[in-house]
Design a protein around this motif. Structure first.
Motif, short mmCIF file in Angstrom:
data_model
loop_
_atom_site.label_atom_id
_atom_site.label_comp_id
_atom_site.label_asym_id
_atom_site.label_seq_id
_atom_site.Cartn_x
_atom_site.Cartn_y
_atom_site.Cartn_z
N SER A 42 114.46 64.56 54.63
CA SER A 42 115.92 64.54 54.59
C SER A 42 116.45 63.64 55.70
O SER A 42 115.84 63.51 56.76
N ARG A 44 120.58 61.84 57.11
CA ARG A 44 122.02 61.66 56.89
C ARG A 44 122.36 60.18 56.99
O ARG A 44 121.79 59.46 57.82
N ARG A 46 125.74 57.34 57.01
CA ARG A 46 127.17 57.00 57.01
C ARG A 46 127.26 55.51 56.70
O ARG A 46 126.91 54.67 57.53
N ASP A 129 129.82 61.08 56.42
CA ASP A 129 128.39 61.40 56.49
C ASP A 129 127.94 62.15 55.25
O ASP A 129 128.60 63.12 54.82
N TYR A 130 126.79 61.73 54.70
CA TYR A 130 126.18 62.39 53.55
C TYR A 130 124.73 62.73 53.88
O TYR A 130 124.05 61.97 54.58
N GLU A 131 124.29 63.85 53.36
CA GLU A 131 122.91 64.27 53.54
C GLU A 131 122.12 63.98 52.27
O GLU A 131 122.52 64.37 51.18
N THR A 133 118.39 64.52 50.50
CA THR A 133 117.19 65.35 50.59
C THR A 133 116.32 65.14 49.36
O THR A 133 116.82 65.16 48.23
N ARG A 172 124.73 65.28 49.15
CA ARG A 172 125.86 66.17 49.45
C ARG A 172 126.59 65.69 50.70
O ARG A 172 125.97 65.09 51.60
N ALA A 174 127.87 65.91 54.34
CA ALA A 174 127.31 66.64 55.47
C ALA A 174 128.24 67.74 55.96
O ALA A 174 127.78 68.74 56.52
N ASP A 175 129.56 67.58 55.76
CA ASP A 175 130.50 68.59 56.22
C ASP A 175 130.71 69.71 55.21
O ASP A 175 131.49 70.64 55.45
N SER A 215 120.54 58.93 60.34
CA SER A 215 119.89 59.84 61.28
C SER A 215 118.38 59.71 61.14
O SER A 215 117.87 59.36 60.06
#
Length: 237
Positions: A42, A44, A46, A129-131, A133, A172, A174-175, A215
Motif C-alpha cells: 500500500s 499514498r 498526491r 491524498d489517495y490510498e 492498496t 480510496r 486517504a481522509d 508515501s
C-alpha cells in the motif's frame, strides 16, 4: 513492465516526489531488499500535476514469480478521470508485453476483469491524498468456459478449471471522504515477488511537468500477514 533496476539505493524518507520537483528525471522507484513473499502492499499518492491530453497514470506495479505483473492507480486519459487495475505476462517488458500477448497461454497464468471493472470511472482530484492498496484475497476455481484475457482481446475457449488467487486493488481517499473503488484480477501466483511505484505519460502528455508525491510503501508477507512493514530503501530508474 521495465526490467529490474540495479540494486543500489539510499535510505528513504517517509515520502518522495516523482516529477520535476525531485530534481531527477527518472519516473520509476523500486524497493530493493524487501521479501519475495508479499501478499499486500500500500502507498499514498498526491498528484500535483496532470495534463488534459494523452495518458497520465500514477501506479503501484506488482511483479509475480510466474512472470506476470499488474499495475493499479488513478489515471487521467485525454481529460477523462478513471482508475486502472490490470496486468500481462512479461515477455521482456514495455511494449513487447502488449504486442506479444498470447491469450490462450496467458489465461493459464492470469485473468483480468472486464473493462467496466478494470478501467472504471473514478473522479479523483489533484492535490488530494489517495490510498492505493493491492492485496491477496481467496483462492478460487474459475470453471472452464469462454474468456477474454484482457480488454477487447479475442474470446478464448478454456477447457480446464483454473485454480487462482484473487488480487484486489482498492483506491480510496486517504481522509475517508469520497468514493472507494475496488477491482479484482486473478493470478495463479500466491505471492508478490517485488513491486515498483511510478508515474507514466504517453500519447502527448510527456514533457509537461507531470508530478506526484508518494508515501514510502508498506507491505505484509505470507509469514506475518497482520504486520505492516515500511520499505526502507528506494532506487530510481
Amino acid at each position: 513492465m521495465p526490467a529490474d533496476p540495479a540494486v543500489s539505493g539510499i535510505s528513504a524518507p517517509s515520502s518522495f516526489v516523482i516529477g520535476p520537483e525531485a530534481g531527477d528525471s527518472h519516473s520509476h522507484a523500486a524497493f530493493p531488499h524487501v521479501p519475495k513473499a508479499i501478499i499486500k502492499v500500500s502507498s499514498r499518492v498526491r498528484v500535483t500535476h496532470a495534463v488534459g491530453q494523452g495518458l497520465n497514470f500514477f501506479a503501484i506495479q506488482v511483479n509475480f514469480p510466474n512472470r506476470t505483473w499488474a499495475h493499479g492507480g488513478p489515471q487521467r486519459v485525454s481529460g477523462k478521470y478513471q482508475m486502472n487495475w490490470g496486468g500481462l505476462v512479461s515477455r521482456g517488458g514495455g511494449a513487447t508485453d502488449y504486442r506479444e500477448e498470447n491469450p490462450a497461454s496467458d489465461l493459464q497464468l492470469m485473468q483480468n476483469a472486464g473493462d467496466a471493472e478494470r478501467s472504471a470511472p473514478y473522479t479523483w482530484v489533484e492535490g488530494k491524498d489517495y490510498e492505493l492498496t493491492i492485496e491477496r484475497g481467496n483462492q478460487v476455481t474459475l470453471p472452464p468456459g469462454q474468456y477474454i484475457f484482457i480488454g477487447s482481446g479475442p474470446t478464448v475457449s478454456v477447457s480446464n478449471a483454473r485454480n487462482m488467487w484473487e488480487w484486489k486493488f482498492t483506491l480510496r481517499p486517504a481522509d475517508g471522504h469520497g468514493p472507494v473503488q475496488v477491482s479484482t484480477l486473478y493470478d495463479a501466483a500466491d505471492r508478490i515477488s517485488s513491486f515498483y511505484i511510478w508515474n507514466e505519460c504517453g500519447y502527448g502528455s510527456c514533457g509537461k511537468r507531470q508530478s506526484a508525491r508518494w508515501s514510502m510503501p508498506v507491505y505484509s508477507t505470507l509469514d506475518a500477514p497482520g504486520k505492516s512493514v515500511p520499505a526502507q530503501v528506494l532506487t530510481r530508474f
